[in-house]
Design a protein around this motif. Structure first.
Motif, PDB file in Angstrom:
ATOM      1  N   TRP A  59       0.915  -1.174  -0.143  1.00 51.92           N
ATOM      2  CA  TRP A  59      -0.222  -0.097   0.047  1.00 51.92           C
ATOM      3  C   TRP A  59       0.846   1.367  -0.089  1.00 51.92           C
ATOM      4  CZ3 TRP A  59      -5.048   0.180  -0.579  1.00 51.92           C
ATOM      5  CH2 TRP A  59      -5.948  -1.012  -0.428  1.00 51.92           C
ATOM      6  N   LYS A  60       0.191   2.244  -0.620  1.00 50.14           N
ATOM      7  CA  LYS A  60       1.026   3.507  -0.789  1.00 50.14           C
ATOM      8  C   LYS A  60       0.193   4.625  -0.436  1.00 50.14           C
ATOM      9  CE  LYS A  60       5.040   2.232  -4.230  1.00 50.14           C
ATOM     10  NZ  LYS A  60       5.504   2.868  -5.517  1.00 50.14           N
ATOM     11  N   HIS A  64       4.400   6.958  -1.225  1.00 47.80           N
ATOM     12  CA  HIS A  64       4.979   6.531  -0.230  1.00 47.80           C
ATOM     13  C   HIS A  64       4.548   5.120   0.291  1.00 47.80           C
ATOM     14  CE1 HIS A  64       7.452  10.089  -0.421  1.00 47.80           C
ATOM     15  NE2 HIS A  64       6.271  10.792  -0.302  1.00 47.80           N
ATOM     16  N   VAL A  65       5.343   4.115   0.464  1.00 49.63           N
ATOM     17  CA  VAL A  65       4.740   2.886   0.900  1.00 49.63           C
ATOM     18  C   VAL A  65       4.419   2.843   2.410  1.00 49.63           C
ATOM     19  CG1 VAL A  65       5.336   0.700   1.552  1.00 49.63           C
ATOM     20  CG2 VAL A  65       6.324   1.579  -0.637  1.00 49.63           C
ATOM     21  N   GLY A  89      -5.330  12.033   1.155  1.00 54.35           N
ATOM     22  CA  GLY A  89      -4.208  11.787   0.295  1.00 54.35           C
ATOM     23  C   GLY A  89      -4.632  10.841  -0.924  1.00 54.35           C
ATOM     24  N   GLU A  90      -3.714  10.387  -1.753  1.00 55.21           N
ATOM     25  CA  GLU A  90      -4.131   9.582  -2.676  1.00 55.21           C
ATOM     26  C   GLU A  90      -3.628   8.182  -2.416  1.00 55.21           C
ATOM     27  OE1 GLU A  90      -5.221  10.264  -5.602  1.00 55.21           O
ATOM     28  OE2 GLU A  90      -5.643  12.522  -5.454  1.00 55.21           O
ATOM     29  N   TYR A  91      -4.418   7.152  -2.259  1.00 55.96           N
ATOM     30  CA  TYR A  91      -3.977   5.741  -1.952  1.00 55.96           C
ATOM     31  C   TYR A  91      -3.844   4.908  -3.246  1.00 55.96           C
ATOM     32  CZ  TYR A  91      -4.811   7.245   2.811  1.00 55.96           C
ATOM     33  OH  TYR A  91      -4.475   7.653   4.050  1.00 55.96           O
ATOM     34  N   SER A  92      -2.819   3.953  -3.168  1.00 56.58           N
ATOM     35  CA  SER A  92      -2.815   2.784  -4.076  1.00 56.58           C
ATOM     36  C   SER A  92      -2.602   1.687  -3.791  1.00 56.58           C
ATOM     37  CB  SER A  92      -1.949   3.465  -5.445  1.00 56.58           C
ATOM     38  OG  SER A  92      -0.720   3.626  -4.926  1.00 56.58           O
TER      39      SER A  92
END
Length: 377
Positions: A59-60, A64-65, A89-92
């Protein structure tokens, strides 16, 4: 696979399995619901493909991890507990070892009720009557808040505006008071502290009152009070009698007839002044300075005219004449003028009495005698 010259024996269920050595999957981040401050949010990494059991999810946030699923992949979810604005924030997500093929980002924006509410009065310098002002209400809220302005009146409040910025184009003294605003969104409501609208103006509605009320009698104490509405308060009151300045405070411990007359006061503050309407001070007193006068006819000495004059407020109501002869005094007539024929029986000492509702006064006696007695003297 292509089947040619199909036969009845080809009837069956067919399945295909695609394998790739790179194990690339199409990943999507899904949230369990809206991110509301103080609540938990679960982010899931979802794929249409079946991932290998040994695959781990990375997950980032904002590139950032921030986490890695456990080796046995008990869960692919990222749980944000008791979320706050720091979680924005933006999560990926991505499969470990395939960081170059992450999911599309999911934007998380934490929502919260209005807070940090503040109010202010915007004006160019002092707020003078007739000028324009804007009442401003600001708050921090997601989604943005709607606003209502209220004015306090005693223990009650009345709504004045539905705008965040409440303009008053021409303020008057009627706008003075305490105001507050309420900010609202779907997550809650917040009330501001009060802000005072302090409109300044020159004196107005100047008036005079008298104490005590009722008739003002000679010798009594009297106080005239000048009142006015002004902001800032009146700093100087000046009294005038017949346009002549007399004093700043009007109080007389023993009022007399000479104090009667028309008065007015002038109220001043730094923005201007105003004169009150005229006030008539009417001092009441019983008759005084009562005087009797005698006149003889130039041609007939036996015709006598007696005249009585006096000053009183209210004016003298009755004049009464008395004649004293020896030890006896008798009432002989009424009115400020008394005429009679002089004889031996009408000669004597005469005096008048002037009376109004407050009292009476006698004039000094006049001696009326026969001509021969006057000559003999």
């Amino acid at each position: 696979m292509t089947l040619r010259d199909v036969r009845h024996t080809d009837i069956a269920s067919y399945h295909a399995r695609i394998e790739t050595s790179r194990n690339i999957a199409d990943l999507i981040v899904q949230a369990s619901g809206p991110a509301i401050e103080g609540h938990d949010v679960k982010l899931s990494c979802v794929s249409d493909c079946t991932l290998r059991p040994s695959s781990r999810i990375m997950w980032k946030k904002d590139g950032h991890v921030i986490g890695l699923s456990d080796a046995n992949r008990l869960t692919d979810a990222l749980i944000l507990r008791n979320v706050w604005t720091g979680d924005d924030g933006e999560y990926s997500c991505a499969i470990e070892g395939q960081k170059d093929h992450p999911s599309r980002t999911l934007r998380i924006k934490v929502m919260y009720r209005p807070r940090n509410i503040s109010v202010s009065v915007r004006s160019e310098g002092a707020i003078l009557e007739g000028h324009s002002v804007i009442l401003s209400c600001l708050s921090d809220a997601v989604p943005p808040a709607s606003y209502k302005w209220y004015r306090k009146t005693g223990d009650a409040s009345s709504m004045e505006s539905l705008q965040q910025f409440y303009p008053i184009t021409r303020v008057t003294s009627e706008h003075c008071g305490h105001y507050y605003c309420v900010a609202t969104n779907v997550h809650g409501t917040e009330k501001s502290a009060d802000v005072q609208l302090d409109v300044q103006y020159p004196p107005k509605n100047a008036s005079i009152s008298v104490s005590p009320t009722g008739d003002i009698l000679e010798g009594s104490s009297v106080m005239l009070t000048c009142s006015s509405d002004a902001n800032p308060p009146v700093h100087t009151y000046t009294w005038y009698k017949k346009n002549v300045s007399i004093l700043q405070n009007f109080s007389i411990s023993a009022v007399g007839p000479e104090d009667s007359g028309e008065y007015y006061c002038q109220a001043l503050n730094k923005h201007g002044g105003m004169n009150s309407t005229l006030f008539h001070l009417n001092v009441l007193y019983p008759p005084k300075w009562t005087v009797g006068q005698m006149a003889l006819d130039d041609h007939q000495d036996d015709d006598v005219t007696l005249t009585c004059s006096s000053d009183g407020n209210p004016p003298v109501e009755t004049y009464t004449w008395y004649r004293k002869s020896g030890d006896y005094t008798t009432h002989v007539g009424s009115g400020n003028v008394y005429r009679f024929a002089l004889t031996s029986t009408t000669a004597g000492f005469y005096h008048c009495e002037a009376a109004n509702k407050l009292g009476s006064q006698n004039a000094t006696a006049l001696e009326v005698s026969l001509p021969e007695e006057r000559g003999g003297a």
